[in-house]
Scaffold this motif. Structure first.
Motif, PDB file in Angstrom:
ATOM      1  N   MET A 105      -7.280   5.647 -13.218  1.00 42.47           N
ATOM      2  CA  MET A 105      -8.730   5.639 -13.446  1.00 42.47           C
ATOM      3  C   MET A 105      -9.393   6.824 -12.739  1.00 42.47           C
ATOM      4  O   MET A 105     -10.540   6.732 -12.304  1.00 42.47           O
ATOM      5  CB  MET A 105      -9.320   4.326 -12.931  1.00 42.47           C
ATOM      6  N   LEU A 106      -8.683   7.941 -12.656  1.00 38.81           N
ATOM      7  CA  LEU A 106      -9.180   9.107 -11.928  1.00 38.81           C
ATOM      8  C   LEU A 106     -10.514   9.593 -12.495  1.00 38.81           C
ATOM      9  O   LEU A 106     -11.428   9.931 -11.741  1.00 38.81           O
ATOM     10  CB  LEU A 106      -8.147  10.229 -11.964  1.00 38.81           C
ATOM     11  N   LEU A 107     -10.646   9.653 -13.813  1.00 40.54           N
ATOM     12  CA  LEU A 107     -11.884  10.157 -14.407  1.00 40.54           C
ATOM     13  C   LEU A 107     -13.062   9.254 -14.067  1.00 40.54           C
ATOM     14  O   LEU A 107     -14.161   9.746 -13.783  1.00 40.54           O
ATOM     15  CB  LEU A 107     -11.731  10.280 -15.924  1.00 40.54           C
ATOM     16  N   PHE A 108     -12.860   7.947 -14.092  1.00 41.80           N
ATOM     17  CA  PHE A 108     -13.923   7.011 -13.744  1.00 41.80           C
ATOM     18  C   PHE A 108     -14.402   7.281 -12.315  1.00 41.80           C
ATOM     19  O   PHE A 108     -15.607   7.347 -12.051  1.00 41.80           O
ATOM     20  CB  PHE A 108     -13.413   5.571 -13.855  1.00 41.80           C
ATOM     21  N   GLY A 109     -13.454   7.461 -11.398  1.00 38.08           N
ATOM     22  CA  GLY A 109     -13.821   7.719 -10.010  1.00 38.08           C
ATOM     23  C   GLY A 109     -14.460   9.072  -9.817  1.00 38.08           C
ATOM     24  O   GLY A 109     -15.474   9.200  -9.129  1.00 38.08           O
ATOM     25  N   ALA A 110     -13.885  10.114 -10.427  1.00 39.79           N
ATOM     26  CA  ALA A 110     -14.395  11.476 -10.232  1.00 39.79           C
ATOM     27  C   ALA A 110     -15.788  11.645 -10.817  1.00 39.79           C
ATOM     28  O   ALA A 110     -16.695  12.168 -10.157  1.00 39.79           O
ATOM     29  CB  ALA A 110     -13.430  12.489 -10.855  1.00 39.79           C
ATOM     30  N   SER A 111     -15.980  11.210 -12.061  1.00 37.41           N
ATOM     31  CA  SER A 111     -17.307  11.345 -12.679  1.00 37.41           C
ATOM     32  C   SER A 111     -18.324  10.470 -11.955  1.00 37.41           C
ATOM     33  O   SER A 111     -19.487  10.855 -11.800  1.00 37.41           O
ATOM     34  CB  SER A 111     -17.245  10.971 -14.162  1.00 37.41           C
ATOM     35  N   GLY A 112     -17.880   9.306 -11.454  1.00 37.73           N
ATOM     36  CA  GLY A 112     -18.778   8.443 -10.697  1.00 37.73           C
ATOM     37  C   GLY A 112     -19.208   9.074  -9.385  1.00 37.73           C
ATOM     38  O   GLY A 112     -20.376   8.967  -8.990  1.00 37.73           O
ATOM     39  N   CYS A 113     -18.290   9.756  -8.699  1.00 41.05           N
ATOM     40  CA  CYS A 113     -18.633  10.439  -7.444  1.00 41.05           C
ATOM     41  C   CYS A 113     -19.664  11.532  -7.690  1.00 41.05           C
ATOM     42  O   CYS A 113     -20.628  11.680  -6.927  1.00 41.05           O
ATOM     43  CB  CYS A 113     -17.379  11.039  -6.808  1.00 41.05           C
ATOM     44  N   VAL A 114     -19.470  12.315  -8.754  1.00 40.77           N
ATOM     45  CA  VAL A 114     -20.393  13.413  -9.047  1.00 40.77           C
ATOM     46  C   VAL A 114     -21.772  12.869  -9.412  1.00 40.77           C
ATOM     47  O   VAL A 114     -22.796  13.289  -8.858  1.00 40.77           O
ATOM     48  CB  VAL A 114     -19.842  14.302 -10.183  1.00 40.77           C
ATOM     49  N   SER A 115     -21.827  11.922 -10.353  1.00 35.50           N
ATOM     50  CA  SER A 115     -23.128  11.404 -10.785  1.00 35.50           C
ATOM     51  C   SER A 115     -23.821  10.633  -9.672  1.00 35.50           C
ATOM     52  O   SER A 115     -25.048  10.736  -9.504  1.00 35.50           O
ATOM     53  CB  SER A 115     -22.965  10.512 -12.019  1.00 35.50           C
ATOM     54  N   LEU A 116     -23.060   9.880  -8.866  1.00 38.79           N
ATOM     55  CA  LEU A 116     -23.667   9.130  -7.772  1.00 38.79           C
ATOM     56  C   LEU A 116     -24.265  10.077  -6.739  1.00 38.79           C
ATOM     57  O   LEU A 116     -25.381   9.850  -6.243  1.00 38.79           O
ATOM     58  CB  LEU A 116     -22.629   8.222  -7.119  1.00 38.79           C
ATOM     59  N   SER A 117     -23.548  11.155  -6.403  1.00 42.52           N
ATOM     60  CA  SER A 117     -24.067  12.099  -5.411  1.00 42.52           C
ATOM     61  C   SER A 117     -25.325  12.787  -5.929  1.00 42.52           C
ATOM     62  O   SER A 117     -26.300  12.969  -5.179  1.00 42.52           O
ATOM     63  CB  SER A 117     -23.001  13.131  -5.047  1.00 42.52           C
ATOM     64  N   ILE A 118     -25.340  13.171  -7.204  1.00 43.84           N
ATOM     65  CA  ILE A 118     -26.526  13.821  -7.782  1.00 43.84           C
ATOM     66  C   ILE A 118     -27.713  12.861  -7.775  1.00 43.84           C
ATOM     67  O   ILE A 118     -28.831  13.210  -7.367  1.00 43.84           O
ATOM     68  CB  ILE A 118     -26.238  14.296  -9.213  1.00 43.84           C
ATOM     69  N   MET A 119     -27.484  11.636  -8.208  1.00 42.58           N
ATOM     70  CA  MET A 119     -28.586  10.688  -8.343  1.00 42.58           C
ATOM     71  C   MET A 119     -29.091  10.203  -6.989  1.00 42.58           C
ATOM     72  O   MET A 119     -30.297   9.979  -6.808  1.00 42.58           O
ATOM     73  CB  MET A 119     -28.144   9.511  -9.222  1.00 42.58           C
ATOM     74  N   LEU A 120     -28.212  10.059  -6.026  1.00 44.71           N
ATOM     75  CA  LEU A 120     -28.662   9.720  -4.670  1.00 44.71           C
ATOM     76  C   LEU A 120     -29.502  10.847  -4.089  1.00 44.71           C
ATOM     77  O   LEU A 120     -30.483  10.618  -3.383  1.00 44.71           O
ATOM     78  CB  LEU A 120     -27.458   9.443  -3.768  1.00 44.71           C
TER      79      LEU A 120
END
Length: 340
Positions: A105-120
């Motif tokens: 599930m690498l893509l789920f984690g990687a894209s989630g890290c990027v979008s979460l950091s931007i949105m935070l």
């Protein structure tokens, strides 16, 4: 290591440039906010994943839906209680880095890290609407998947791709990698929540992207490559601004210029064979063109500011990575068996 630019690798370059340029064009035409989502997401989907299938698409969209839900709920509930907010953010990053460390599930984690950091990063400023940001995030992820399918339909691979086997890791290495990423990402979140750095989106994203190798040696290499890629991306952005001069408000010329910039770095990325200088330059021009260019605003100041802020952010992040790496190696349960 430089790889030969085969016809299929050239198609990868064209798919990346098409997806990101089309995303920017649609976002600008529709006057949607948070254009960074529409330029960077296609780069992640088409540049980090060798194939596109239903499992990949569901990971990407599912990650976006989850992150949007989190950003809609958490700031309202916990922004008045920073310690609890920080603990929850740590848990969110930890879950995503665990998925990355385990592999499938690498893509789920990687894209989630990027979008979460931007949105935070954006959510800490009152001028940004959380509902608008969440909808932009979801829209961009769905649009990116649609553009990716179009790109693969128009430019399919001629030779079947051979899937790479996932490395075998012990439990303590997985714990080490997940904790290393989550702790440093949370420290980055804390700094960017505390200090007024509204224009430092590139620096914020860079502090997360350098963690993707999930080891100290890998982070150092990634940090060096990201510094080089960001500097080159900013330089190419400034050169493009000079070429456009007063016509940066012309959407057709702007899209064509962005496509050329994306193509340059996509080719570099593909020849490297893995995320490095090329991918760093790619995301840099994506952030510059997607978030900061508008009919009222060129990218000169943004590019110059990013050169300094991102370098400082990466150096500080690497110092934190080193200290956390050493600390985790003190405990048998989180000791990294492989040096680095």
């Amino acid at each position: 290591m430089t790889m030969e630019l085969t016809p299929d690798r050239l198609r990868v370059c064209l798919r990346i440039a098409f997806g990101s340029a089309a995303g920017m064009l649609i976002a600008k035409m529709m006057n949607w906010n948070f254009g960074v989502f529409f330029t960077v997401y296609p780069m992640l989907l088409l540049g980090m994943v060798p194939v596109l299938n239903r499992f990949v698409s569901l990971q990407f969209i599912g990650s976006s839906l989850l992150t949007s839900l989190e950003i809609m709920v958490l700031p309202g509930l916990l922004s008045h209680w920073p310690p609890a907010f920080t603990v929850v953010v740590f848990c969110l990053f930890l879950g995503r880095f665990l998925l990355m460390a385990r592999g499938p599930m690498l893509l789920f984690g990687a894209s989630g890290c990027v979008s979460l950091s931007i949105m935070l990063h954006f959510s800490s400023y009152r001028q940004f609407d959380l509902a608008d940001m969440a909808m932009s995030n979801i829209t961009a992820s769905v649009l990116s998947v649609a553009l990716a399918y179009i790109a693969y339909a128009v430019l399919p691979n001629r030779e079947p791709l051979v899937a790479r086997a996932l490395p075998v890791k012990s439990d303590n290495i997985i714990r080490h990698q997940a904790l290393l990423g989550a702790i440093v990402a949370t420290l980055s979140f804390t700094v960017f929540q505390t200090v007024d750095l509204v224009d430092s989106l590139s620096a914020q994203v860079a502090t997360v992207l350098v963690l993707f190798p999930m080891s100290f040696v890998g982070a150092v290499q990634s940090g060096r490559q990201r510094c080089m890629g960001t500097l080159l991306g900013c330089a190419l952005g400034l050169l493009t601004q000079l070429f456009l001069y007063r016509y940066y408000h012309n959407l057709l010329l702007l899209t064509l210029s962005f496509w050329l910039c994306a193509m340059v770095f996509a080719r570099w990325h593909v020849k490297e064979g893995m995320p490095g200088v090329g991918f760093a330059g790619l995301t840099t021009v994506g952030i510059l063109f997607g978030q900061y260019v508008s009919p009222e605003h060129d990218l000169v100041y943004s590019a110059l500011y990013r050169m300094s802020s991102m370098t400082i952010a990466i150096l500080l992040t690497l110092c934190c990575v080193y200290l956390v790496h050493k600390m985790l190696n003190l405990f048998p349960a989180t000791r990294h068996e492989i040096l680095g």
